[in-house]
Scaffold this motif. Structure first.
Motif, short mmCIF file in Angstrom:
data_model
loop_
_atom_site.label_atom_id
_atom_site.label_comp_id
_atom_site.label_asym_id
_atom_site.label_seq_id
_atom_site.Cartn_x
_atom_site.Cartn_y
_atom_site.Cartn_z
N CYS A 19 0.84 -1.21 0.00
CA CYS A 19 0.00 0.00 0.00
C CYS A 19 0.87 1.26 0.00
CB CYS A 19 -0.93 0.00 1.20
SG CYS A 19 -2.32 -1.14 1.05
N SER A 25 -5.25 1.91 -0.76
CA SER A 25 -5.73 1.80 0.62
C SER A 25 -6.16 0.37 0.90
CB SER A 25 -6.93 2.74 0.83
OG SER A 25 -6.55 4.08 0.59
N GLN A 27 -8.35 -2.49 2.50
CA GLN A 27 -9.76 -2.53 2.90
C GLN A 27 -9.88 -2.57 4.42
OE1 GLN A 27 -10.88 -6.51 1.21
NE2 GLN A 27 -11.75 -6.85 3.25
N GLU A 28 -10.94 -1.99 4.93
CA GLU A 28 -11.14 -1.89 6.37
C GLU A 28 -11.14 -3.26 7.03
OE1 GLU A 28 -14.36 0.11 9.49
OE2 GLU A 28 -14.58 0.40 7.32
N ALA A 30 -8.68 -5.41 7.23
CA ALA A 30 -7.76 -6.41 6.67
C ALA A 30 -6.45 -6.44 7.45
CB ALA A 30 -7.50 -6.09 5.21
N GLU A 74 -12.80 1.52 -6.31
CA GLU A 74 -13.76 1.48 -5.21
C GLU A 74 -15.11 0.89 -5.64
OE1 GLU A 74 -15.41 4.49 -1.69
OE2 GLU A 74 -14.24 5.26 -3.39
N GLN A 77 -15.81 -3.11 -5.10
CA GLN A 77 -15.66 -3.77 -3.81
C GLN A 77 -16.64 -4.91 -3.61
OE1 GLN A 77 -14.49 -1.36 -0.21
NE2 GLN A 77 -15.14 0.33 -1.53
N VAL A 85 -8.20 -10.12 -0.17
CA VAL A 85 -8.09 -8.79 0.44
C VAL A 85 -8.07 -7.74 -0.67
CG1 VAL A 85 -6.68 -7.27 1.86
CG2 VAL A 85 -6.84 -9.72 2.40
N ALA A 86 -8.85 -6.71 -0.52
CA ALA A 86 -8.91 -5.65 -1.53
C ALA A 86 -7.96 -4.51 -1.18
CB ALA A 86 -10.33 -5.12 -1.66
N ILE A 88 -7.66 -0.74 -2.51
CA ILE A 88 -8.52 0.16 -3.25
C ILE A 88 -7.70 1.32 -3.79
CG2 ILE A 88 -10.58 1.62 -3.13
CD1 ILE A 88 -11.32 -0.21 -0.64
#
Length: 329
Positions: A19, A25, A27-28, A30, A74, A77, A85-86, A88
């Motif tokens: 990243c 970014s 993903q939340e 992860a 985005e 998603q 795992v994304a 973004i």
């Protein structure tokens, strides 16, 4: 995965590090400590790989990917499987390129940066970490900037080349331009007294030729990318960030402004200007200047909408003619 006989993998890297490298970014929620071992395409990735989706044409491959992580816009998603795992990004393809460069640096450190068969004139000036390939010839007083890579069988004369350039195999830079006075008694050569000036971060594809200026210089602007087998005539001025694709030809004294795209096998006449941000379609013939931002196609070059409108009219005319001939039968 890349063939290890030809490409050295510098991984693994954690997702957090990737990243940082790419500007994407995570993903939340992860786990950023997950290690990624390689890069791969969506449909061929395996566990431990990172892949990307930039063209929604391939969105159906995303739910089936075996990759550990995927760089996505985005808007995609909802398509990412639970086990992937994304990362973004506003520009997934650029993010992937930066990550791929981390795994496989474009310029490897060589034990012999100037190949033993290369011929470099003593008066030439090479910057730091310049690489010169086999059988390449660097002529008198040529200057090459730091971190520039020059492939095999390249010939460079009468040129000032910037830093961080890549010049691929077989390129010829700085030879005489095609300049002579036409006369029935015999054509008279005009001395070509200019140079080739190539700014930083330029890439020049295999077997491309760039003639030196007749008096003014031939100039290639910063960050321009030139494909294989392109001919650039004397006194041509190419701006920054241009893209010139294979088998195109640009005649002498043409001016190509910043961020122009010239597609494959296009021909550009001399002494004209292609304005900033213009796009020239493949096989287009450009006999006169083009306005900034224009998109042109065909021969002679015309607005791309006009070109397709004319094609539609011609198609209808042919259909009517065929129908009329059938009625007469």
């Amino acid at each position: 995965m890349a063939d290890p006989r030809f490409f050295t993998n510098h991984g693994p890297f954690t997702l957090t590090k990737l990243c940082e490298i790419s500007g994407a970014s995570l993903q939340e929620g992860a786990d950023g400590s997950i290690e990624i071992k390689d890069v791969a395409a969506l449909d061929s990735a395996s566990a431990g790989d990172i892949t990307f989706l930039s063209n929604m044409k391939y969105k159906n491959d995303l739910p089936e990917t075996k990759a550990a992580a995927c760089i996505i816009p985005e808007s995609a998603q909802s398509l990412v499987p639970e086990n992937v795992v994304a990362l973004i990004s506003d520009n997934p393809y650029k993010a992937y390129a930066l990550i791929a460069q981390a795994f496989y640096p474009i310029k490897e450190v060589l034990a012999e940066p100037v190949h033993k068969t290369a011929v470099v004139d003593p008066s030439a000036k090479l910057g730091k970490d310049v690489v010169i390939g086999a059988n390449t010839v660097i002529g008198p007083n040529v200057e090459i900037g730091d971190n520039t890579w020059v492939g095999a069988n390249v010939t460079i004369t009468h040129a000032l080349i910037g830093a961080n350039c890549r010049i691929f195999n077989g390129v010829c830079i700085g030879q005489d331009g095609f300049g002579f006075a036409i006369d029935p008694a015999g054509h008279v050569t005009v001395p070509q007294l200019g140079r080739v000036v190539i700014e930083d971060y330029v890439e020049i594809g295999a077997n491309t030729t760039i003639d030196r200026g007749a008096g003014p210089d031939t100039v290639i602007g910063m960050g321009t990318r030139i494909d294989n087998l392109v001919q650039i005539g004397h006194n041509v001025k190419i701006g920054k960030g241009c893209v010139i694709i294979a088998q195109s030809g640009i005649s002498g004294s043409a001016v190509i402004e910043d961020f122009v795209v010239i597609a494959a096998q296009a021909g550009v006449a001399g002494h004209l200007t292609i304005g900033k941000g213009a796009q020239v379609a493949a096989k287009t013939g450009v006999p006169s200047s083009i306005e900034a931002g224009a998109k042109v196609m065909g021969y002679p070059a015309k607005n791309i909408r006009d070109f397709w409108a004319e094609q539609a009219i011609m198609k209808r005319m042919l259909q009517k003619r065929k129908a009329g001939l059938k009625e007469k039968e």
